[in-house]
Design a protein around this motif. Sequence first.
Motif, PDB file in Angstrom:
ATOM      1  N   SER A  83     -31.016  58.379 -37.563  1.00 32.92           N
ATOM      2  CA  SER A  83     -29.823  58.879 -36.877  1.00 32.92           C
ATOM      3  C   SER A  83     -30.052  59.052 -35.382  1.00 32.92           C
ATOM      4  CB  SER A  83     -29.379  60.208 -37.499  1.00 32.92           C
ATOM      5  OG  SER A  83     -30.435  61.148 -37.476  1.00 32.92           O
ATOM      6  N   TYR A  84     -31.300  59.265 -34.973  1.00 32.85           N
ATOM      7  CA  TYR A  84     -31.597  59.370 -33.541  1.00 32.85           C
ATOM      8  C   TYR A  84     -31.240  58.068 -32.830  1.00 32.85           C
ATOM      9  CZ  TYR A  84     -34.197  59.912 -29.178  1.00 32.85           C
ATOM     10  OH  TYR A  84     -34.547  59.978 -27.849  1.00 32.85           O
ATOM     11  N   SER A  91     -30.617  65.514 -36.029  1.00 37.93           N
ATOM     12  CA  SER A  91     -31.246  64.741 -37.107  1.00 37.93           C
ATOM     13  C   SER A  91     -31.938  65.683 -38.081  1.00 37.93           C
ATOM     14  CB  SER A  91     -32.276  63.759 -36.544  1.00 37.93           C
ATOM     15  OG  SER A  91     -31.682  62.854 -35.632  1.00 37.93           O
ATOM     16  N   LYS A 110     -26.924  59.989 -32.771  1.00 37.13           N
ATOM     17  CA  LYS A 110     -26.442  61.265 -33.271  1.00 37.13           C
ATOM     18  C   LYS A 110     -27.026  62.424 -32.459  1.00 37.13           C
ATOM     19  CE  LYS A 110     -23.958  59.420 -36.404  1.00 37.13           C
ATOM     20  NZ  LYS A 110     -22.490  59.422 -36.240  1.00 37.13           N
ATOM     21  N   GLU A 154     -30.781  58.279 -43.494  1.00 31.66           N
ATOM     22  CA  GLU A 154     -29.778  59.267 -43.090  1.00 31.66           C
ATOM     23  C   GLU A 154     -28.870  58.707 -42.009  1.00 31.66           C
ATOM     24  OE1 GLU A 154     -29.627  63.759 -41.164  1.00 31.66           O
ATOM     25  OE2 GLU A 154     -31.399  62.523 -40.977  1.00 31.66           O
ATOM     26  N   LYS A 164     -31.121  71.258 -38.638  1.00 31.58           N
ATOM     27  CA  LYS A 164     -31.050  69.990 -37.923  1.00 31.58           C
ATOM     28  C   LYS A 164     -31.810  70.109 -36.605  1.00 31.58           C
ATOM     29  CE  LYS A 164     -28.248  67.501 -40.567  1.00 31.58           C
ATOM     30  NZ  LYS A 164     -28.558  66.148 -41.079  1.00 31.58           N
ATOM     31  N   ARG A 220     -31.737  66.213 -30.299  1.00 25.94           N
ATOM     32  CA  ARG A 220     -32.336  64.966 -29.819  1.00 25.94           C
ATOM     33  C   ARG A 220     -33.594  65.254 -29.001  1.00 25.94           C
ATOM     34  NH1 ARG A 220     -29.694  60.374 -30.383  1.00 25.94           N
ATOM     35  NH2 ARG A 220     -30.674  59.402 -28.567  1.00 25.94           N
TER      36      ARG A 220
END
Length: 307
Positions: free
Chosen positions: A68-69, A76, A73, A307, A37, A40
């Motif tokens: 997802s960013y 990602s 989250k 996602e 993963k 950010r």
Amino acid sequence: MNYANIEQVREGLLSGDLVLSTNACVGVDCYEDFLEKMSREEVRSIGDTVAQTCWEKLPGCEVNIMGSYRRGKSSSGDVDVLLTHPKYIKTIPRGALGELVSRLKHRGNIAHHLTHVEGMRESYPESEKARQEEEETLSSEDNSCSEPSEASNTYLPPGVPGSSSYMGVFWSPIYPKKRRRVDIKFYPYSERAFASLYFTGSGHFNRSMRLWATREKRMTLTDHGLFPINTSEGNLIRSTKRQQFHCKGVDATTEREIFDMLDLEFRAPNERDCFDAVVRKGTKKPVSYPDLDRSSFVQENGHKWVE
């Protein structure tokens, strides 16, 4: 022979017992990197690289990181970048995405191409002067209609209908030996709200919202727009790309307008993580679909899972 793990797959490729497509081989080569993963910071760094390179040739282009960013989250699995330009309302600039990808590849940002788009090239002019001369030649030879009509010091390519999407593998700007999955998409400016909603996700949230649009509003919600399905064009749109039929959809300039048109409570990106996050206006309960079965999801096969 059965392959139980990635090491056996690699051994099969080396021995010649296993033959895979080019993209599958990229996946095998980058297997461990793709499992990781990204923080950010790393996602933002890749997005910034795409944006800075894009603005060199298309100043004013809006560059946004999706997935997802955008939902806030902390990590990602890949990077989704959405491009739109206010000078291209109903079109996208011809070859611009391919030009962007070629520049990124030439500068060592891209490790592998997984798809090819118009405008990509194997070699790239070394000097800026050579690139400018090439653009002037292309501009004089191209007779297609270009949306941008205002005088500009920067050459703006002619507009073409539809959208364009590229998938590739980036070298991480933070961890130089790591490779990361990146998707870059270019959409007409008039479709930016729908594309943004679609590519923000999550997949479960999108599926619930599309079901609500279809069942309760008799409309089809896609990354290109919101279309009635009680017309011949609307029925076709359920299984076919919009631009092939030029269907008349409902206009929206913001995601909030789309929620309003569907009588749904607006959900900020960080609230879109599950199927039950879709709530009808005036209630505090998730929308429900008591008679869902397998056939209800047949039309979902053509949609991207976010996602």
